[in-house]
Design an enzyme around this catalytic site. Structure first.
Site, PDB file in Angstrom:
ATOM      1  N   ASP A  43     -11.813  -6.392 -43.233  1.00 31.44           N
ATOM      2  CA  ASP A  43     -12.021  -7.804 -43.952  1.00 31.44           C
ATOM      3  C   ASP A  43     -13.470  -8.055 -44.127  1.00 31.44           C
ATOM      4  O   ASP A  43     -14.274  -6.825 -44.265  1.00 31.44           O
ATOM      5  CB  ASP A  43     -11.555  -8.984 -42.502  1.00 31.44           C
ATOM      6  CG  ASP A  43     -10.088  -8.593 -43.160  1.00 31.44           C
ATOM      7  OD1 ASP A  43      -9.246  -8.765 -43.571  1.00 31.44           O
ATOM      8  OD2 ASP A  43      -9.916  -9.588 -41.039  1.00 31.44           O
ATOM      9  N   ARG A  92      -9.420  -9.123 -34.873  1.00 28.43           N
ATOM     10  CA  ARG A  92     -10.187 -10.891 -34.073  1.00 28.43           C
ATOM     11  C   ARG A  92      -9.812 -11.804 -33.490  1.00 28.43           C
ATOM     12  O   ARG A  92     -10.281 -12.004 -32.604  1.00 28.43           O
ATOM     13  CB  ARG A  92     -11.044 -11.173 -35.003  1.00 28.43           C
ATOM     14  CG  ARG A  92     -12.147 -10.279 -36.099  1.00 28.43           C
ATOM     15  CD  ARG A  92     -12.474 -10.612 -37.610  1.00 28.43           C
ATOM     16  NE  ARG A  92     -12.108 -12.067 -37.701  1.00 28.43           N
ATOM     17  CZ  ARG A  92     -12.420 -12.825 -38.668  1.00 28.43           C
ATOM     18  NH1 ARG A  92     -12.061 -12.212 -40.121  1.00 28.43           N
ATOM     19  NH2 ARG A  92     -12.818 -14.191 -38.666  1.00 28.43           N
ATOM     20  N   ARG A 105      -7.814  -1.451 -44.587  1.00 23.82           N
ATOM     21  CA  ARG A 105      -8.224  -2.267 -45.061  1.00 23.82           C
ATOM     22  C   ARG A 105      -9.499  -3.273 -44.539  1.00 23.82           C
ATOM     23  O   ARG A 105      -9.130  -4.749 -44.204  1.00 23.82           O
ATOM     24  CB  ARG A 105      -7.206  -2.928 -46.191  1.00 23.82           C
ATOM     25  CG  ARG A 105      -6.684  -2.463 -46.453  1.00 23.82           C
ATOM     26  CD  ARG A 105      -5.062  -2.982 -47.561  1.00 23.82           C
ATOM     27  NE  ARG A 105      -4.019  -2.828 -47.750  1.00 23.82           N
ATOM     28  CZ  ARG A 105      -3.147  -2.854 -48.440  1.00 23.82           C
ATOM     29  NH1 ARG A 105      -3.068  -4.997 -48.500  1.00 23.82           N
ATOM     30  NH2 ARG A 105      -1.970  -2.692 -48.596  1.00 23.82           N
TER      31      ARG A 105
END
Lengths: 268, 268
Positions: B53, B207, B51
């Protein structure tokens, strides 16, 4: 003071390099001139090595401009990158002598045309390559490239731009010297690169050469027929121009005396 | 019939993979579900392996969906590519057995984070890389990566998504197994790749790992301090998350019995 810069741009949303009446939309030259004016509070004309068409990209365009400003080249680079949109970047800046001209001093230009040759499109490559789904015979395209080499009339693939170059007058207005012409496939990928280096190019020349080479790759045109099209130097030939978004100006070469940084960058 | 597909997308203009109320803007899942419905005239839920972002790209996402349609996988691929916007592409399609699930059958996911480490930005790389102008010590970043390897609590770098996976319940909700973690510089270029492969990732984990590794590369955080942050597994650490546009889901691996095409693609 004359400043030369290596310029990179994503041409997608620009109406080519050359300044246009503003109703036509933004251009690279106009965008650079506005940025320079914002920094120095004075208008400077920007001269480019290659007048790329609408939608064409560059990783190695070279420009120059005159300025009364006393900013160092490094400060020019940083200041321009701070005010330019992120679709235009200054890769390097350098002070050059009075006799330098981005266009007339250039010895050669190199263009790369990128084809994405797969039945499925690529969402991440699509912005900078032409999706061509039919199988291509790269060996035949490479064989045809041999007929592009050397000094000859390239009238089959374009017309001469409104040429203000005093060093290249006269009747041979479509004569250019091709120094490199090759088609290669990246190992085990769907990427095909068509690379061309010449002293100068006619308007639309690379895209028309690629359009015709794609007919050879599809075996709809033989290498002998391609050679004949080149030799006849007439515009009535079967290849249409390949679309502009696959094309990138990757390098401009100057005499060593100007000691400019290399503007070549891997386009992979 | 269950169809699995390899999906590539430019996430720039999407609000992530997962379907959202339409007021939030388009998502990859929603875009694929609309395309499938246009082709089969029936709604199918799309299940994705990762999934991603908002703003994150993919060259190797894998999805599956159930359909009553009798189209072959090859026809599904062509039909979907014909109706999808050019920012989403189907790289391959394959029929899979009933027990296959794009998310729960996946053994590992691989992400690449791309940093453009040069004083000047890149207009052509900017869409898919994070411009980081300060010098980075890649050797230190690579040394820090060693402390990410293996099975451990990655709570320092993210939180567990609302996990509906029945095979992974219980208290160790931030425990994941890192199979690959490395930072490498492309020869003589400004490109730095941070590559990670794990069984699964927490929300925002790559990230935040990259944001913290960039502090190590700047020598604002030592390798020992980095190791300590990983070991403490607390969210109160100095690294902010690196921006989403540098991140790409490059590969998802499944057991060989499913015989899926490799979805890895050179991200160069």
């Amino acid at each position: 003071m004359i400043i030369a810069c290596g310029i990179e741009y994503d041409g997608t949303d620009y109406h080519g390099f050359q300044r246009q009446p503003s109703s036509h939309g933004p251009t690279i030259q106009g965008t650079l001139e506005e940025a320079i004016e914002r920094i120095s509070s004075a208008f400077s004309v920007v001269h480019g090595a290659g007048r790329t068409d609408s939608g064409v990209h560059a990783s190695g365009q070279v420009i120059h401009f005159h300025t009364e400003s006393r900013l160092t080249p490094e400060v020019w680079k940083r200041a321009l990158n701070a005010v330019l949109p992120n679709t235009v970047a200054v890769r390097w800046a350098s002070e050059v002598p009075e006799r330098f001209h981005a266009r007339f001093s250039a010895q050669s230009r190199s263009y790369r045309y990128t084809v994405w040759n797969d039945s499925a499109p690529s969402a991440l490559r699509g912005r900078y390559s032409y999706h061509y789904p039919r199988p291509l015979h790269i060996g035949l395209m490479q064989a045809a490239c041999q007929y592009l080499m050397g000094r000859k009339d390239f009238g089959a693939f374009g017309h001469s731009p409104d040429d203000t170059n005093p060093t290249r007058p006269g009747p041979h207005h479509c004569v250019r010297t091709m120094l490199e012409a090759r088609c290669t496939q990246q190992d085990n990928t769907a990427l095909i690169y068509c690379d061309f280096t010449a002293d100068a190019f006619l308007t639309g020349m690379v895209r028309r050469m690629v359009g015709t080479l794609l007919l050879v790759g599809q075996q709809r045109l033989s290498v002998a027929e391609f050679a004949n099209i080149v030799q006849r130097a007439e515009k009535t030939h079967p290849g249409s121009a390949a679309p502009s978004h696959g094309l990138c100006l990757v390098r401009v070469d100057y005499p060593e005396k100007f000691a400019l940084p290399s503007s070549q960058m891997s386009a992979d």
